[in-house]
Design an enzyme around this catalytic site. Sequence first.
Site, PDB file in Angstrom:
ATOM      1  N   LYS A   1      -8.910   2.864 -18.960  1.00 13.16           N
ATOM      2  CA  LYS A   1      -9.290   3.124 -20.344  1.00 13.16           C
ATOM      3  C   LYS A   1      -8.138   2.853 -21.310  1.00 13.16           C
ATOM      4  O   LYS A   1      -7.639   1.729 -21.368  1.00 13.16           O
ATOM      5  CB  LYS A   1      -9.816   4.557 -20.465  1.00 13.16           C
ATOM      6  CG  LYS A   1     -10.826   4.963 -19.382  1.00 13.16           C
ATOM      7  CD  LYS A   1     -12.058   4.077 -19.351  1.00 13.16           C
ATOM      8  CE  LYS A   1     -13.201   4.647 -18.517  1.00 13.16           C
ATOM      9  NZ  LYS A   1     -12.953   4.781 -17.083  1.00 13.16           N
TER      10      LYS A   1
ATOM     11  N   TYR B   1     -17.203  13.938 -16.007  1.00 15.44           N
ATOM     12  CA  TYR B   1     -17.740  12.598 -15.749  1.00 15.44           C
ATOM     13  C   TYR B   1     -18.701  12.630 -14.553  1.00 15.44           C
ATOM     14  O   TYR B   1     -18.485  13.363 -13.585  1.00 15.44           O
ATOM     15  CB  TYR B   1     -16.572  11.659 -15.506  1.00 15.44           C
ATOM     16  CG  TYR B   1     -16.922  10.285 -15.021  1.00 15.44           C
ATOM     17  CD1 TYR B   1     -17.844   9.490 -15.698  1.00 15.44           C
ATOM     18  CD2 TYR B   1     -16.309   9.751 -13.890  1.00 15.44           C
ATOM     19  CE1 TYR B   1     -18.161   8.218 -15.250  1.00 15.44           C
ATOM     20  CE2 TYR B   1     -16.602   8.477 -13.448  1.00 15.44           C
ATOM     21  CZ  TYR B   1     -17.536   7.723 -14.123  1.00 15.44           C
ATOM     22  OH  TYR B   1     -17.840   6.466 -13.682  1.00 15.44           O
TER      23      TYR B   1
ATOM     24  N   ASP C   1      -7.999  16.182 -16.289  1.00 17.41           N
ATOM     25  CA  ASP C   1      -8.266  14.780 -16.583  1.00 17.41           C
ATOM     26  C   ASP C   1      -7.980  14.561 -18.062  1.00 17.41           C
ATOM     27  O   ASP C   1      -8.667  15.088 -18.928  1.00 17.41           O
ATOM     28  CB  ASP C   1      -9.729  14.445 -16.255  1.00 17.41           C
ATOM     29  CG  ASP C   1     -10.043  12.961 -16.376  1.00 17.41           C
ATOM     30  OD1 ASP C   1      -9.391  12.280 -17.201  1.00 17.41           O
ATOM     31  OD2 ASP C   1     -10.953  12.484 -15.673  1.00 17.41           O
TER      32      ASP C   1
ATOM     33  N   ARG D   1       0.828  -1.199   0.000  1.00 16.99           N
ATOM     34  CA  ARG D   1       0.000   0.000   0.000  1.00 16.99           C
ATOM     35  C   ARG D   1       0.865   1.252   0.000  1.00 16.99           C
ATOM     36  O   ARG D   1       0.448   2.317  -0.443  1.00 16.99           O
ATOM     37  CB  ARG D   1      -0.950   0.002   1.209  1.00 16.99           C
ATOM     38  CG  ARG D   1      -1.820   1.252   1.306  1.00 16.99           C
ATOM     39  CD  ARG D   1      -3.010   1.042   2.238  1.00 16.99           C
ATOM     40  NE  ARG D   1      -2.608   0.565   3.541  1.00 16.99           N
ATOM     41  CZ  ARG D   1      -2.190   1.355   4.549  1.00 16.99           C
ATOM     42  NH1 ARG D   1      -2.112   2.661   4.372  1.00 16.99           N
ATOM     43  NH2 ARG D   1      -1.859   0.843   5.707  1.00 16.99           N
TER      44      ARG D   1
END
Length: 411
Positions: free
Chosen positions: A218, A121, A193, A68
């Site tokens: 994507k 979005y 973005d 992590r």
Amino acid sequence: MTAHHDKNNNNKKQWQLATKVIHAGSGHDDPHGALASPLYQTSTFKFADADQGSARFAGEEAGYIYSRLGNPTTHELETRVAELEGYEAAAAAATGMGAIAACTMAFLRAGDHIVVSDAIYGCSFALFSELFERFGVHADFVDLNDTDALQQSLQDNTRLVFLETPANPHLKLVDIAAVSQVIAGRDIRLIVDNTFMTPLLQQPKQQGADLVVHSATKFLNGHGDVVAGIVCGSAEDIALIKGTTLKDMGATISPHDAWLILRGLKTLDVRMQRHCENAEKVADFLVQHPGVRKVYYPGLADHPHHHLIGTQMKHAGAVIALELEGDEAQARYFLNQLQMIPLAVSLGDAETLIQHPASMTHSPYTPEARQKAGITDTLVRIAVGLEAADDIIADLQQALTASQQRWQQTA
């Protein structure tokens, strides 16, 4: 040895992006000489002794502790994408929204204000308009192409400006450099973005962006088998994100997902070429079809910001939006007639995907916000894939024909 190392670094700086997607950040030193990047599928890392463990936790010694907090596979991905975007560093996250949340919340506290593009979005909209409000951060949604409106929206407590370009779902473009000029000299970070473009088609840093975020789900991955995000920025900003919001909220990427994206990146250049070629052909078909009211695609000469191609953007990309003749029921009927193209959200996969933003990706918007953003009930978004363009067009053609026939019968 040092001179040879410096020479290699100089050569790397000269690499074109098509080379960087394959080689950037691949500095792993596998003892067995593996060509492919090793997958460090481990949750934790053992220390040689107690002193080493405490030294790593104290930041006195470089090395890995727990995945992590960092992992060699993840680090290779971060290094590669940072180099592609032209930044010093990057932080990989479990999802695109994880990256957006981490890179915004790291710089905010209760009482702060942010300015957001009026077309983004749906989940980004929900994050800023609902969740942030609960914690005392107010967002104003502004048409960022209106520089006067942007200037007027800025406040003494404005800390961030966030935008997508092209915007999801209808490909609205924002002039990044113009936005950057308005906020220049203020303690405001500009976050862009860049998911729809990828670093191959647009590099927001060159236009003044402080941070760039991607849904790596994507195009970067390109195979529809990963959800992930990544944010690129200065070493200082990325260290803050990694050391606070990303670490403490736990939205870090798994090593296996990072490894899959590294594999996907190797074909990014050739995939983007095919995506873009296909999208041009599909857009040309759609603008001629009588069942289509309007096509939104930056590559078309009538797009209001077509001039940004060749300056801010290298190409129009592979996502197209269109308004169908009829009503929402007609749009749903059209989607249900498709035979090859899957009805699915997302983009950047090998498959062409199609969806209905108003009821799917942008359903978190209020009806008023959808109207303001221009997301109508007949808007459909197509993420053009890698199939033969003629086959994509043929499927759209037969669905449009069936849809037109139904509309004529019911009108």
